[in-house]
Design an enzyme around this catalytic site. Structure first.
Site, short mmCIF file in Angstrom:
data_model
loop_
_atom_site.label_atom_id
_atom_site.label_comp_id
_atom_site.label_asym_id
_atom_site.label_seq_id
_atom_site.Cartn_x
_atom_site.Cartn_y
_atom_site.Cartn_z
N ASP D 199 0.81 -1.22 0.00
CA ASP D 199 0.00 0.00 0.00
C ASP D 199 0.85 1.27 0.00
OD1 ASP D 199 -2.27 -1.46 0.06
OD2 ASP D 199 -2.84 -0.96 2.10
N HIS D 280 -8.81 4.49 -2.44
CA HIS D 280 -8.58 5.61 -3.35
C HIS D 280 -7.12 5.76 -3.74
CE1 HIS D 280 -12.69 6.72 -2.37
NE2 HIS D 280 -12.37 6.36 -1.13
N ARG D 281 -6.32 4.76 -3.40
CA ARG D 281 -4.89 4.92 -3.67
C ARG D 281 -4.58 4.99 -5.14
NH1 ARG D 281 -3.50 1.87 1.48
NH2 ARG D 281 -3.31 3.69 2.83
N SER D 282 -5.25 4.15 -5.97
CA SER D 282 -4.98 4.17 -7.41
C SER D 282 -5.31 5.53 -7.99
CB SER D 282 -5.80 3.11 -8.12
OG SER D 282 -5.63 1.86 -7.53
N SER D 285 -2.56 7.92 -7.21
CA SER D 285 -1.34 7.56 -7.93
C SER D 285 -1.41 7.97 -9.38
CB SER D 285 -1.10 6.05 -7.86
OG SER D 285 -0.36 5.72 -6.74
#
Lengths: 340, 340, 340, 340, 340, 340
Positions: D199, D280-282, D285
């Site tokens: 992560d 919501h990390r993608s 990124s």
């Protein structure tokens, strides 16, 4: 601090366990007892109670190793600056003890610990004796013996191999005699005993539950009475205890003289072979046990009753064996008549 | 620092647990309680609450071991340079306590730790007493007792075997009495309790969930009231607490005199045998429990109601047993009429 | 060194988590929150953001334990050579904090460590306070709480049981209050939380993924904006933050006065029983939560909307429950009309 | 001692890995790269080669923490007896480094170790900086990152959470900034990477094998040439290296100004939602990566080519995604035409 | 103390192993040998025997690191108080050694240990060199290499990555060159070798059993002869040993000049691709091995026989490959004729 | 302290074990015996009894390493401040011993421990010799050898590889010769022996149970007789012991001269190949064993009876082999007649 111990003669039933313990008190070379059974059947009580019956042994006064005079000199268990130790030795007669080895004991506690600094100047005095020292010439008792850690088993096996406990630290090696009668109790449902250790134990007895109502009531009453006032309770059984102690002492004196005839030796060899025993340990156990039973029965010669009891104690009580014992009895009689 | 404890008499329901705890407060020889049940059912609250009811015991003043005068002298729990310690002993009356043993406690914390240097010169003073010292003559409480580490279980068993805690370090051995009432709580879904340990506990009680709406509301209200103002809440139950304490103290005094007749002993032996109990522990537990119940009920002789309650507490509440208790009752009556 | 914290009010969605955290800030006796959900859903961000909203508490100045005056005196948390400590106490108002407990923390780091030498002469000053000291009266946050080592869980449970942290070393025992609000986050796919620990946490919330495109864009934009210039970003939300803080402070003051009627208590008891809850923890949680919600909504009496929200927060949001809540609502109305 | 490093521009093929590494050199907030692939495919060579391209950063001279002036003062990373440290600060420009974290590193080696005695008198000087100190503002490289011990993973996560490394010993707490770009390589056949760690890594690239004969020959020749005379080999690629370094430096300067339009944000939100991304990390990124690609391509506004490359780097190269990217392109065009 | 080593030239059969070892003695950049085979097939004997053939290397006199003059200066491997160390350096020529790494070696024994106190004043002298110091520029031999502990594998990999051994303790860091030829033997039935380690080894040879009766008799006789009188036995093979040593030394000198043509490079690339090799390691190994074989055969240009042998040593001897080698041969001839 | 050892010649049956032990006493290069069998079959008794037969070896007086004069000088096993040690060496003749290695031995106890301080000034004197020192030129006996810890196996293998024990601590390295005859006993049901270790042992014998009644009786009687009075028992077998000792001593002197003809070598090679032996260890074992048997039988040339016994001892007693031995015998005769 005094522990209150239940009198051995107040134990209701459990004849085989009691007999096996008594025989070891008479003849330590039988090599101990392994008692198998469910919890709550009084195994531990019986072993602890044995302490009240044990004979006296002659020891060098205040020796933490319970040694006799010969071992004292042989192992040089005296202060290194003593000039002529042999003349100073005072002897003492003390009763054998039941020394317990708790499952969680550390190596140091069992073997003893060594003060290296001191060891250079004071020899044996640098040793803080451990359980194996206390257990010398005594009974070493391990409850739940099948749960003992492997490294502690190793220590016991090392000591048992030559009857010596050797403490080595940084190149200094101190040894003292460590001949103990190993008594263990276990619940077979909780795991097997390691083979090397069970090999070291002479007799193996299975406890049976008591279903007789009168005996069960007697157990309850005695237990409650003992818990209420243990001193009075002990007093009540004092006579019986002394009687049994005397019988044990007589047997000890008689044991040396007991003999067994050749025919019986063959009987032993045959029956263990039929029984499928590994090696020769059973043969030797039956031989020693039968002689000890004879001594306890005040016989100078092993008779067929002594032998039969010995076989049952060593090989256990199964149907096939009972029948074989009958055959053997006939066998013995035929032979004896043939030979005479 | 003062802990706020919930009043025992404010606990709603859970009659068997409360009774079992009270009986142990009256008669420590019952040997503790094991309380089994789901989480959140108030097991721990009940045990902690017991602290508010416990009777006073006479101890040597400031003794970390809570010893009485005899033990103080027997164990030589005084400074080694005291000339005539017997004359100096001051006594004190303090309430029994609930001492908790956390799952993560170290061996040292339980047994106590020893300052070796000091031990040579000052004897017992070199001992930093551990939980077993605090627990002497008190209740030792272990939550989640089935999750206790094996080596800690060993320590408890060692101490429980003879009622003595022995601290050995480098050949120095110091001992003090360690007689505790073991109370444990556990959730059986999280694993079984080791057999050796459950054998040491006299009574085993299963908690049942409360489904009565009024009781549940009362629990909620009392809990919230207690959390809002614990002092006021305790005040509210003070009277009831004192009443129960008095009844316990009376029972303690009466207990010595309570008797049980022979027929009842036979009943106990039969019912445990039918119930299939291993060994004789249940018999002895029922015997002691019935006498204690009698004392709590202010009877000098165990009656059949006392006995029936004792059997239920020891063997649990199952259908078969209930019917057997009826048969036994008849049995008792027939016998009693036959005998009279 | 200043950590840059995301503003709580800038968090998009996640209303239940935010509400649960706020309620704990108002009423610590709710007992913390357990937040369950997949990674990357902002659980940790929410907990850390809470730090920006927490009310001030009155503490003894420079106390590493965040104690109020009473605890300071009760626990004797002052230098042992101070003559008249009570007159010297200076007080301070500082905001509550979020104290994190890393998974790899050692026991010493959590409990604190003790300088034995110093302890004899300087008492509490010998204690190097640990995380439990910092966490007193604050929020103790554990990420991946389900992966916490068993011995650390034990420590938390010990402290939580009586609200006290006791540091014992070599017979010296020092204690300080340790009352924390436990907040944990976990991903249920990586293992369950130990039952004893989840029992200690008042509310349990499941995070749901956000699928609304506008919200997702807002999250992206805010996150990027925050990372680009966190100070400016915080400035932008300052007003909203202050507004929410004020509302929390008002609720804290109102909470003492909030009441709930008897009927609602019955409703709580019934619904938890139908829901199949173990024990009584849910009942008490719903009771406290509903009162806190009422305070947050500026009600002096819990109304049915407050209660319904409390039930959903404590028991979770399932279909069956929703319908039951309707029934209960009717039930309440009928009763209320019947009673009036 | 000088390590001979293979020139980045001499690496044949592996465009995605090279691009991902370059983008991180330009914009550390992308958050590192995880490179997955079989052994022998040059993963490690590529990461180590990156060292030759990294831009210079301004640091306080001789700081073991590579801090800039602000952090130096904020963290009080100067001698405690300095009177007026702010005036003395000398600055330096040094290239970023690739700091390797070996799998077998100890905690102390990573965190740094603290001389407690010294800490009382000299503050930060008592800290022997560890790998996290060296890695501050640099690339922290872990080969076989999926095999890293759990407690080391915890340390990295702790430091990464707030960009701070805190060393605590016996109550003394010293902290320094620890912001690193995490680059890991792993062979997925040898086990998965712990979720919490993956992560923390912005981009995840899969290496593909090279099957083109000419490229394979070139790799062999270059490798042999490099091993024969690494200095001459480096000389040969010097020009190309400088050119790439310049482009990186330009991109760094441009990055601040790069913008992205609203429509593209929606595209990102939709595509990650369709792709089924947790949290919501993608989204974030892709947003950062597309801006960095734009800067590398010397655009001040992200165009659809930049975005498409970013999506491929973050979400990987699968058929479905390629088609969606077409749809999105059309979508974008339609919208853009609609909007204009 | 002198070890009696079996002469390399007295080894019967095992041509591939012997060739692989010789090639590494000529060209350490081949990167070692991994010998796989059943026990008792003489793997270890062959490796140990290699010691008798190894060429001399020029080292700084008495250097525990076997360094040449350049490394000595670069690494500052001299006393810190030497004024002008460059002038004092005495050189020496000593034969390369076979240094064994026992499976049970500790980290300290491998890396070396550091006297921190001394390190502050005397630099490198504070280092007690370990096995990696002894192994520098030598052969590092590990029997049962597949059973090596993971943390020891890590150490080897760290050192092998850059050819440097770094010893770090409490912030002091000392390094010395550590370039070794790794030779391992293993029995594949006892487990696989960790991938990272096998990647570091250039050649991998499988031992085949000897079934020729004459050879088996010769092995028996020679072994017995050697055990009876090892000195006489060594004398007998002295001439052959010197001849082989000379050939090795010649090859070392020639190696720099050996060339390979472009076509052969393509052949290598194709055959490894067909063979399905991961990455590019096989390509590079074949390239280096073929050049070294050429040198050993006194060729200045790799011919097709050299290449074929190299391919067999690197990729192993399977039927498919043998046929491909035929095709390649034709391919080479056609091309060569086409090109000429 | 004197251990009472059972006389070797009093052992009933077990001819193969006794022969294997005797052959090793004559020719240590046979390399030990591994005895496999059930418990209680007298394996350990036989090994310990061997001690009573072992020949004398010439050692440097009081050497803890049992070294001869050459090793004493070669290894510099004298005080470092001795001027002219060669002239001072006093020699002594002492019997070989059976040195036991307990399963639980520590590394230090086996290797020896080193006093670092002392090592700098006094060299070898700083070494506290371990079991490997005592075992030099003696028999090293390990009961339950298959249960030996892996790290202890490593130590034995290290020492056995070159016949040297190297003690390394903090850069100081001291070595002494360590050539032992490894004798192990094991019960195959309790696990296999690690391959590397069984490779180091020359002969492998399986114990068979004794079913002959006369022998079993004799075992019982002798064992009891020995336990009753071990000194008298030993006296009884003294003559036989001396006779066997003499025969062993004669064989030792003859061994050097024993020869074997070429044909027999081929026979060995063929039969081991047919038998499917890994490697060449069996060949060499048969060769040495047959020569030793010849010496014990007072032959100067190995005859076919000697060879057949050797083959049986090395390869075991199976039907196929017996027939092959017949074929070989014919083969030998044909060849011999052909050759003559």
């Amino acid at each position: 601090m005094k522990k209150n111990i239940y009198p051995f003669t107040a134990i209701v039933g459990q004849d085989k366990i009691k007999k096996a313990l008594i025989l070891n008190a008479i003849n330590p070379s039988i090599g101990g007892v392994l008692i198998k059974g469910d919890r709550g059947t009084g195994k531990t009580t019986a072993v602890r109670a044995l302490a009240g019956l044990l004979p006296k042994i002659e020891v060098v006064k205040n020796s933490p190793f319970n040694v006799d005079k010969n071992s004292y000199l042989e192992y040089e268990l005296y202060k290194t600056d003593d000039k002529n130790p042999k003349d100073d030795i005072e002897l003492d007669k003390i009763p054998m003890k039941v020394v317990e080895l708790p499952l969680g004991a550390t190596e140091d506690r069992i073997i003893g610990s060594l003060d290296i600094e001191k060891a250079l100047h004071e020899g044996i005095k640098a040793l803080e004796p451990g359980i194996l020292a206390k257990a010398n010439r005594n009974i070493l008792y391990i409850d739940e013996i099948n749960l003992l850690d492997d490294n502690l088993v190793d220590i016991l096996l090392d000591a048992a191999a030559y009857g010596v406990n050797i403490i080595e630290r940084e190149g200094i090696s101190i040894s003292h005699p460590s001949k103990f009668i190993l008594v263990g109790t276990m619940n077979p449902e909780e795991g097997e005993l390691r083979g090397q250790l069970s090999d070291r134990i002479g007799l193996e007895i299975e406890v049976e539950g008591i279903t007789n109502i009168e005996e069960r009531i007697m157990i309850m009453k005695r237990r409650e009475e003992f818990e209420r006032n243990s001193e009075a309770f002990n007093q009540k059984f004092k006579k019986e205890q002394i009687k049994l102690q005397d019988r044990i002492n007589l047997a000890i004196n008689l044991l040396e003289e007991v003999e067994i005839n050749e025919t019986f030796l063959e009987v032993i060899a045959r029956i263990t072979l039929e029984h499928g025993s590994e090696g020769h340990r059973s043969d030797i156990s039956i031989l020693k046990t039968s002689k000890t039973i004879a001594a306890f029965n005040n016989h100078k010669k092993v008779d067929d009753v002594d032998l039969r009891e010995a076989i049952r104690l060593v090989l256990g009580e199964n149907k096939f064996l009972s029948e074989r014992i009958q055959d053997i009895k006939r066998d013995i009689e035929n032979r004896v008549s043939d030979e005479s």
